[in-house]
Design a protein around this motif. Structure first.
Motif, PDB file in Angstrom:
ATOM      1  N   GLY A 787       0.792  -1.227   0.000  1.00 16.57           N
ATOM      2  CA  GLY A 787       0.000   0.000   0.000  1.00 16.57           C
ATOM      3  C   GLY A 787       0.815   1.263   0.000  1.00 16.57           C
ATOM      4  N   GLY A 788       2.118   1.154   0.243  1.00 17.85           N
ATOM      5  CA  GLY A 788       2.947   2.343   0.279  1.00 17.85           C
ATOM      6  C   GLY A 788       3.027   3.081  -1.038  1.00 17.85           C
ATOM      7  N   ASP A 789       2.769   2.379  -2.148  1.00 19.43           N
ATOM      8  CA  ASP A 789       2.817   3.042  -3.453  1.00 19.43           C
ATOM      9  C   ASP A 789       1.442   3.528  -3.913  1.00 19.43           C
ATOM     10  N   ILE A 790       0.440   3.374  -3.072  1.00 19.54           N
ATOM     11  CA  ILE A 790      -0.896   3.871  -3.390  1.00 19.54           C
ATOM     12  C   ILE A 790      -0.984   5.320  -2.921  1.00 19.54           C
ATOM     13  N   ARG A 791      -1.241   6.226  -3.841  1.00 17.97           N
ATOM     14  CA  ARG A 791      -1.308   7.647  -3.496  1.00 17.97           C
ATOM     15  C   ARG A 791      -2.719   7.969  -3.028  1.00 17.97           C
TER      16      ARG A 791
END
Length: 934
Positions: A787-791
């Motif tokens: 989820g860290g790459d979900i803006r």
């Protein structure tokens, strides 16, 4: 007067005696053949009898002709995200028998190329010596006509009827053959909605009226009506065609009222074929003539009768007495300021794949527009059929019509000439309609010489017809000789802005406007504002019973099911829909707060099914509601008269005083004297906390200051959501906003949980001993694949991620149970509102796909429908003998400056200290650790 009535009655009698057989409908069965290899011309198919059959009006695709959709389908339209062709995620949707594409609605059959249509006609003896006119209301696209094997003419228009007049046809049988080619042979642009698979589909066929009409030897070719509201007259220009052998050919003109009465005396002139084939006549409408506008769409009918050689023809034209023009930065209708509240119509007709030519469907469209407070429709890169204008005339809508293009212009190619000729055809065919108020070449042109070309095109239009306002194109370029600018601003978010846009980058407020963007020399109409997405309405799929199917929705439904959330589809729709509505409210209110602004054009009131599937409408492609906002609610912030408040912020503390200015945007039919403006503050239960009123004259404009609301918030002891409303009594216009009030001083929480940022050995030991643990995962700590790459941002997705190269945000707001005890001290509905702005703007999503299938977080993020991941920002569960709460929103930094974050933390702590903290699901600690560590 008696003399003139006798003249009129004599013409009426002649008209009644016309032969009943002067017209033949050609609707019905035609012979037909596909010409896949374009051999028909060289092989002279127009001389042979075709063997297949088809029904016209209609398209070949809707009748089962064409090819099944597959990987090699030659779509008409740009595809930005091409992952469907090679991504393993879509592999099962590329298999024969299960082809489903996500770019747009999927046709049952697809065909781009040449088709031939053929019909035998029977000319009666009574038509001997008469010219005969063939009318094909709309062909798609290039049409070549053959009669008995001889080429008669060609037609290239995407916007106007094909009318071909045979000088004379001998009685008996004849064969009509049409060659129709729907390839994009003229560079209008593959994304132009006049031709593209993005919306209507690239169909092949003929729709609308298909008929033969016997004309007298002298007949009417064209009628143009030019109103003059200053002296209430009309100049009528009548063009005649044909021949006459008599010296007493006459033309009679008479204006008729809607109720059938007549205005003034019938005007009759003698026509000299040598000099008088074009007649210009000025008729008085009388001092009592009524003007046309959105408020009073008064219509009249001009009756024209030409008589020659004992035969006559009559034609009718509906018109309105109106003047639409720019005055400074505003438009005026009949000298009265007007504010355009518009939506796009992008040729979206999912049942047929081509535009409606009947009035009933256009009545539905405009009724929905009116129910949602609109008065304007922009036809993006296409021109609608006659029925669209006629209904808009009767209902008082202002239309922006475009010449079918979204292309490069000004490079000297044939399309430059074609756009000019197409505009001439459109002005001639539809120019009398009072609803036809604005015109542009098309959408967002390219080309180094576009300004010069479009400037010259505007000069050409103005030299021909001053009945409307003209601009270069939707979006750009700015052209100095235009009447208005259809600008990409103002709006609160645009392409490429993402998390930098006003609604995502700044704390929520309602005091911003766009005065700095308005040009002083012409009206500015904002181009395609909104584009806020909503989750797909999967129940909508059953509506697609025509030529187009929602197989893109089938993909989204399957991936949602694969992620074990099929039961949440309706909840995702509703929650994201409420956020979408809030975003549109913010956009529209910002426009209404902007001084000197001329209007806006939404993208869109209803969904746009193409360009990757752009679910930007509060209505579906059928113009039906989706269940999360009604026209009654929407029109509270989008209407002739709208109360507005300039809130500097939406989250308050109870040691502050609410002090906010009230203003009114009023574009009604007339100014209001001493209008009564009432305001009220109430709680969520409806209990009235404060009220007041102002009395104010309301001229026809916006930014009218009405007064200030002042209310000390010290009496609000508990965390509260308040509703602030303002009403203009005379117009029954009411608008409202939610604000939040939190205690400035929070009560201490006894029995605080153990607060940590990691499930290390010490934390696990505490859990094993039965303690409560609050795990705060700071933004940036979540692994990219978890989820860290979900803006994440506050607003919903802009347009759609497949078409914007994943422009953030990548989510559609939050979904929660507002009755969950973790939120007891953080008042909320089950969806995003402004109190969530800080939290979702400072968080990471947590991908919970590996958690138990039926697991649901306390606060969930609604994911992009292309990925359908299970996302959370607040979750709970049992681990060992203890109980764990995990939050990936920032609840630690600068809480003295972040009242919403501080209040959610307080609510969570109070919940964890209570007996109600008793999660039902046991979690594997390895799943939690996998969110933030390798």
């Amino acid at each position: 007067m008696k003399k003139y009535l006798l003249i009129l009655f004599s013409f009426l009698a002649l008209t009644a005696c016309r032969q009943a057989d002067n017209k033949q409908s050609l609707q019905g069965e035609w012979r037909f053949a596909l010409d896949r290899n374009d051999r028909g011309l060289t092989e002279q198919w127009y001389t042979r009898s075709l063997t297949d059959t088809i029904h016209l009006p209609g398209s070949l695709q809707e009748q089962g002709y064409g090819d099944e959709v597959g990987i090699e389908t030659p779509w008409t339209g740009q595809i930005v995200d091409k992952s469907w062709y090679d991504s393993p995620l879509y592999e099962k949707f590329r298999q024969p028998g299960n082809i489903k594409v996500p770019f747009w609605l999927n046709p049952d059959r697809h065909y781009v190329g040449v088709a031939w249509y053929q019909k035998e006609i029977d000319i009666p003896a009574s038509w001997t010596g008469n010219p005969v006119q063939l009318e094909l209301e709309r062909t798609h696209w290039e049409t070549t006509l053959f009669l008995d094997g001889v080429e008669m003419g060609k037609h290239e228009s995407l916007s106007t009827p094909y009318r071909y007049t045979f000088k004379e046809l001998t009685p008996g049988k004849h064969t009509l053959t049409l060659r129709v080619d729907n390839r994009v042979n003229i560079e209008v642009g593959v994304n132009a909605h006049s031709v593209s698979d993005h919306t209507q589909s690239n169909w092949n066929g003929v729709i609308g009226t298909i008929s033969l009409t016997a004309k007298p030897s002298l007949y009417i070719d064209d009628i143009q009506i030019y109103p003059n509201i200053a002296d209430k007259t009309i100049k009528v220009a009548v063009s005649l065609d044909g021949t006459t052998t008599t010296n007493d050919a006459t033309l009679l003109l008479q204006v008729e009222k809607k109720d059938g009465g007549v205005i003034g005396k019938p005007h009759k002139v003698t026509v000299d074929p040598e000099t008088g084939m074009t007649q210009e006549i000025t008729l008085s409408m009388g001092e009592d003539a009524l003007l046309w506008s959105e408020h009073s769409p008064n219509l009249y009918t001009l009756r024209a009768v030409v008589e020659s050689n004992g035969k006559l023809e009559e034609q009718y034209r509906t018109f309105g007495l109106r003047e639409f023009k720019a005055n400074g930065t505003r438009f005026e209708v009949n000298g009265h300021p007007v504010f355009l509240r518009g939506t796009l119509e992008c040729c979206i007709f999912p049942l047929t794949g081509y535009p409606a030519t009947d009035r009933a469907y256009w009545t539905k469209i405009y009724n929905q527009c009116k129910a949602y407070g609109l008065n304007h429709v922009r036809f993006h890169s296409w021109c609608p059929p006659e029925a669209a204008f006629a209904v808009a005339d009767s209902m008082g809508f202002y239309l922006q019509v475009e010449c079918a293009g979204w292309a490069t212009v000004g490079d000297g190619g044939y399309s430059d000439q074609w756009f000019r000729e197409e505009s001439d055809r459109i002005l001639k065919e539809y120019g009398n309609h009072p609803s036809f108020c604005l015109m542009a070449y098309g959408n967002e042109p390219g080309g180094a010489n576009q300004v010069k070309y479009l400037s010259e095109l505007i000069d050409h239009w103005k030299s021909k017809d001053l009945r409307r306002a003209y601009t270069s194109a939707g979006g750009w370029p700015y052209v100095e000789n235009a009447d208005y600018w259809n600008a990409p601003d103002p709006r609160i978010q645009g392409w490429g802005e993402g998390l930098r846009s006003i609604i995502n980058a700044q704390p929520p407020r309602t005091d911003y406007d766009f005065a700095h963007i308005i040009r002083e020399n012409m009206p500015t109409v904002s181009h395609e504002i909104g584009q806020w997405c909503v989750y797909p309405n999967l129940k909508e799929m059953d509506k697609y019973t025509g030529v187009l199917k929602a197989k893109n929705f089938e993909i989204f439904r399957e991936t949602l099911k694969d992620h074990h959330m099929a039961d949440l589809a309706d909840a995702f729709l509703y929650a994201s829909g409420r956020l979408q509505t809030l975003c549109y409210k913010a956009d529209i209110e910002a426009a209404l707060r902007t001084p000197g602004f001329a209007g806006f054009q939404l993208l869109d009131l209803h969904d746009f099914p193409g360009q990757g599937t752009a679910l930007v409408g509060v209505l579906d492609p059928f113009w039906d509601e989706k269940g999360y906002v009604t026209g009654e609610e929407y029109s509270t912030f989008c209407n002739n008269t709208v109360p507005l408040i300039r809130f500097p912020k939406m989250v308050w503390l109870n040691n502050e005083t609410l002090n906010v200015p009230v203003e009114i945007a009023h574009f009604g039919e007339k100014p209001l004297q001493a209008a009564h403006i009432n305001w009220q503050i109430s709680d969520r239960a409806g209990t009235k906390l404060a009220q007041g009123s102002f009395t104010k004259d309301l001229p026809v404009t916006n930014c009218i200051p009405a007064g200030k609301i002042e209310y000390a918030l010290s009496g609000i002891g508990e965390p509260s959501q308040l509703i602030v409303s303002v009403e203009v009594k005379e117009t029954n216009s009411k608008n409202q906003w939610n604000i939040w009030v939190y205690p400035a001083k929070q009560e201490a929480v006894e029995q605080l949980p153990y607060i940590t940022s990691t499930l290390d050995n010490q934390t696990m030991a505490r859990l094993d001993k039965g303690e409560n643990v609050l795990l705060l995962l700071a933004p940036g700590s979540i692994l990219p694949e978890k989820g860290g790459d979900i803006r994440v941002g506050f607003s919903s997705i802009f347009w759609n991620t497949a078409w914007t190269n994943k422009q953030p945000p990548h989510t559609l707001g939050i979904l929660c149970d507002p009755a969950h005890p973790a939120l007891a001290a953080f008042p909320t509905e089950g969806y995003s509102d402004y109190q969530w702005w800080d939290l979702v703007s400072n968080c990471n999503a947590m991908v919970l796909d590996d958690f138990p299938a039926d697991y649901r977080p306390v606060v969930q993020l609604v994911d992009d429908w292309f990925t359908n991941r299970k996302l959370g920002i607040l979750l709970e569960g049992k681990i060992g003998n203890g109980k764990l709460m995990v939050c990936s929103a920032d609840l630690q930094k600068d809480l003295d400056k972040r009242p919403a974050a501080r209040q959610l933390r307080q609510s969570i702590l109070q919940y964890m200290a209570s007996s109600r903290f008793n999660p039902s699901t046991s979690l594997d600690p390895a799943l939690v650790k996998a969110l933030y560590q390798k």
